[in-house]
Design an enzyme around this catalytic site. Structure first.
Site, PDB file in Angstrom:
ATOM      1  N   PHE A   1       0.883  -1.163   0.000  1.00 54.33           N
ATOM      2  CA  PHE A   1       0.000   0.000   0.000  1.00 54.33           C
ATOM      3  C   PHE A   1       0.926   1.221   0.000  1.00 54.33           C
ATOM      4  CE2 PHE A   1      -2.579   3.314   1.899  1.00 54.33           C
ATOM      5  CZ  PHE A   1      -3.791   3.136   1.269  1.00 54.33           C
TER       6      PHE A   1
ATOM      7  N   ASP B   1       2.755  -4.865   8.539  1.00 54.19           N
ATOM      8  CA  ASP B   1       1.536  -4.060   8.439  1.00 54.19           C
ATOM      9  C   ASP B   1       0.364  -5.034   8.412  1.00 54.19           C
ATOM     10  OD1 ASP B   1      -0.720  -2.687   7.469  1.00 54.19           O
ATOM     11  OD2 ASP B   1       0.490  -1.252   6.352  1.00 54.19           O
TER      12      ASP B   1
ATOM     13  N   TYR C   1     -10.002   0.585  11.341  1.00 49.83           N
ATOM     14  CA  TYR C   1     -11.282   0.937  10.705  1.00 49.83           C
ATOM     15  C   TYR C   1     -11.742  -0.080   9.673  1.00 49.83           C
ATOM     16  CZ  TYR C   1      -7.632   3.205   7.851  1.00 49.83           C
ATOM     17  OH  TYR C   1      -6.492   3.468   7.139  1.00 49.83           O
ATOM     18  N   LYS C   2     -10.972  -1.144   9.476  1.00 48.95           N
ATOM     19  CA  LYS C   2     -11.402  -2.166   8.508  1.00 48.95           C
ATOM     20  C   LYS C   2     -12.112  -3.294   9.265  1.00 48.95           C
ATOM     21  CE  LYS C   2      -7.374  -1.125   5.596  1.00 48.95           C
ATOM     22  NZ  LYS C   2      -7.951  -0.345   4.517  1.00 48.95           N
TER      23      LYS C   2
ATOM     24  N   ARG D   1     -12.714  -5.178  -6.008  1.00 47.22           N
ATOM     25  CA  ARG D   1     -12.292  -5.731  -4.712  1.00 47.22           C
ATOM     26  C   ARG D   1     -13.521  -5.989  -3.843  1.00 47.22           C
ATOM     27  NH1 ARG D   1      -8.249  -2.884  -0.607  1.00 47.22           N
ATOM     28  NH2 ARG D   1     -10.109  -1.631  -0.317  1.00 47.22           N
TER      29      ARG D   1
HETATM   30  C1  LIG Z   1      -1.965  -1.893   4.123  1.00 47.80           C
HETATM   31  C2  LIG Z   1      -2.335  -0.488   4.493  1.00 47.80           C
HETATM   32  N1  LIG Z   1      -1.464   0.283   5.165  1.00 47.80           N
HETATM   33  C3  LIG Z   1      -1.783   1.549   5.506  1.00 47.80           C
HETATM   34  C4  LIG Z   1      -3.020   2.089   5.175  1.00 47.80           C
HETATM   35  C5  LIG Z   1      -3.407   3.517   5.474  1.00 47.80           C
HETATM   36  O1  LIG Z   1      -2.956   4.021   6.614  1.00 47.80           O
HETATM   37  P1  LIG Z   1      -3.584   5.291   7.338  1.00 47.80           P
HETATM   38  O2  LIG Z   1      -4.382   4.702   8.491  1.00 47.80           O
HETATM   39  O3  LIG Z   1      -2.431   6.060   7.786  1.00 47.80           O
HETATM   40  O4  LIG Z   1      -4.461   6.009   6.386  1.00 47.80           O
HETATM   41  C6  LIG Z   1      -3.951   1.312   4.508  1.00 47.80           C
HETATM   42  C7  LIG Z   1      -5.280   1.887   4.179  1.00 47.80           C
HETATM   43  O5  LIG Z   1      -6.122   1.337   3.552  1.00 47.80           O
HETATM   44  C8  LIG Z   1      -3.597   0.003   4.135  1.00 47.80           C
HETATM   45  O6  LIG Z   1      -4.446  -0.758   3.457  1.00 47.80           O
END
Ligand SMILES: Cc1ncc(COP(=O)(O)O)c(C=O)c1O
Length: 413
Positions: free
Chosen positions: A146, A215, A240-241, A389
């Site tokens: 990402f 991550d 938030y997911k 998706r």
């Molecule tokens: C794998 C991954 N890392 C980081 C993020 C985004 O991070 P942030 O919470 O800083 O917007 C996302 C957002 O969808 C993501 O899918």
């Protein structure tokens, strides 16, 4: 009694869906969410609203803030919320208490973790790294990451005097060397839904003497992670997911217990001070996971997240994983049955060991196809250049939803 999610012969897909829903031990959880008659397959972007959240926010705003005001930092547990909520997330990612703090965005936590990892490795050529000239001057980053992780890792590399090297996760074992300081990887790929092999990659990183940063945005709350079991060094994730914390809810940082005394955060704010109210000019880091804190926590979002996590009180992540795989299997099967051959192609691995909780379908004119799906009540999302998706949140998605989504998709071609 029939086995959960077992194959049931040659019935129609709709009747199979009904039978699967009838034996689904997690089906009752759907009532704990605010949903409508659309099929919501976008919980891998923004989880649905748990029913417990609005009332909690009302209480936090009206009573805790409106009436108790400043007293709430102690009396309502505001000050300790980052560690307390971290401990609530911990069992979902296989961590013992005392290793996770909640706060800031994932991006900010990636920064803390990657710079912290280089410092733990004694690496880097510049400020905060090891002795000048020391060999560990390379950061490996998931080449399919990402984007935010890549951007932040590039900046972390500049700051620590390291070189950033993008590498596909499968190629990390070959890319590791005595120069590697830190490796930043995604547990599940945000586009394809591919699950990477966290245990073996972490072991390879350790064998090279480097520090791992994972991550977990697309795995936490969808499948077992086993942070402690697999010796992960540092990890970050959003809430938030699959954790349904709400738009912009705070992220979290995991620092393995034995690394905590040496974890040197690049953002040492007053909230990570051993004596935050001592107001001393020098930063003395607190013990434990608190070292990952920075400034004043975002209390409204954080306490909404705490309410959202109550949904998990009697739910095992193993049961969620079993249902997730059954949902994605069934979706792939229904897509094959309903969508004309050649119209879409799954880029999500068929192998359970390599699949997260989403299905990504490559398709011509995917942006327009998703727009039409949404107009017909099937909510997924589109990722450039050609990906549809679909995320499957086992807490509230059922098998009838899956069958309906595939049917609507098939009807578009
Ligand atoms: C794998 C991954 N890392 C980081 C993020 C985004 O991070 P942030 O919470 O800083 O917007 C996302 C957002 O969808 C993501 O899918």
């Amino acid at each position: 009694m029939s086995e959960p999610y077992a194959e049931s012969g040659t019935e129609s897909y709709a009747s199979r869906a009904a039978a699967l829903d009838a034996t689904d031990e997690l089906a009752k959880l759907r009532a704990q969410f605010v949903l409508d008659d659309t099929v919501y397959l976008d919980g891998n972007s923004l989880g649905a609203l748990p029913r417990s959240v609005p009332g909690r926010i009302e209480d936090v705003v009206r009573r805790q803030w409106g009436s108790l005001r400043i007293r709430s930092w102690d009396e309502s547990g505001w000050w300790t919320a980052p560690e307390r909520i971290g401990d609530r997330i911990a069992p979902l990612v296989g961590a013992a208490p005392g290793q996770i703090v909640v706060g800031d965005s994932t991006s900010v936590n990636v920064f803390k973790a990657v710079v912290g990892a280089v410092r733990l490795a004694g690496g880097g050529g510049g400020q905060g790294g090891g002795a000048r000239g020391e060999a560990r001057d390379e950061i490996l980053v998931d080449a399919t990451t990402f984007p935010t992780d890549g951007y932040i890792a590039a900046s972390a590399a500049r700051l620590t005097g390291c070189t950033l090297r993008p590498v596909a996760p499968d190629e990390v074992p070959d890319a590791l060397s005595g120069r590697t300081a830190a490796v930043l990887l995604n547990h599940v790929d945000y586009r394809t839904g591919r699950l990477h092999d966290l245990p073996s990659l972490t072991a390879a990183i350790h064998e090279a003497g480097a520090v791992s940063v994972w991550d977990l945005c697309h795995s936490a709350g969808a499948l077992p992670v086993g942070l402690d079991e697999h010796g992960v060094d540092l990890a970050v994730g959003c809430t938030y997911k699959y954790l349904n914390g709400g738009p912009g809810s705070p992220a979290y940082l995991y620092v393995r217990r034995d690394h905590q005394p040496r974890f040197d955060s690049p953002l040492p704010g007053w909230n990570s001070h051993a004596d935050p109210f001592g107001m001393t000019p020098d930063h003395v880091p607190a013990d434990g996971a608190l070292r990952g804190r920075v400034g004043t926590p975002d209390i409204l979002s954080m306490l909404a997240l705490e309410a959202a996590l109550e949904v998990w009180d009697d739910v095992s992540i193993e049961a969620v994983r079993t249902k997730s795989l059954a949902l994605t299997d069934f979706f792939l099967e229904c897509v094959e049955a309903y969508v004309p051959a050649g119209a879409v192609e799954s880029v999500t691995p068929a192998d359970h060991g390599e699949r997260g909780s989403q299905v990504a379908l490559r398709c011509a004119d995917a942006g327009e196809v998703m727009r039409r799906l949404i107009a017909r009540g099937v909510i997924g999302d589109f990722r450039e250049p050609d990906i549809l998706r679909f995320g499957f949140t086992p807490l509230y998605v059922g098998f009838a939803d899956v069958e309906r989504a595939a049917g609507v998709l098939g009807g578009l071609f």
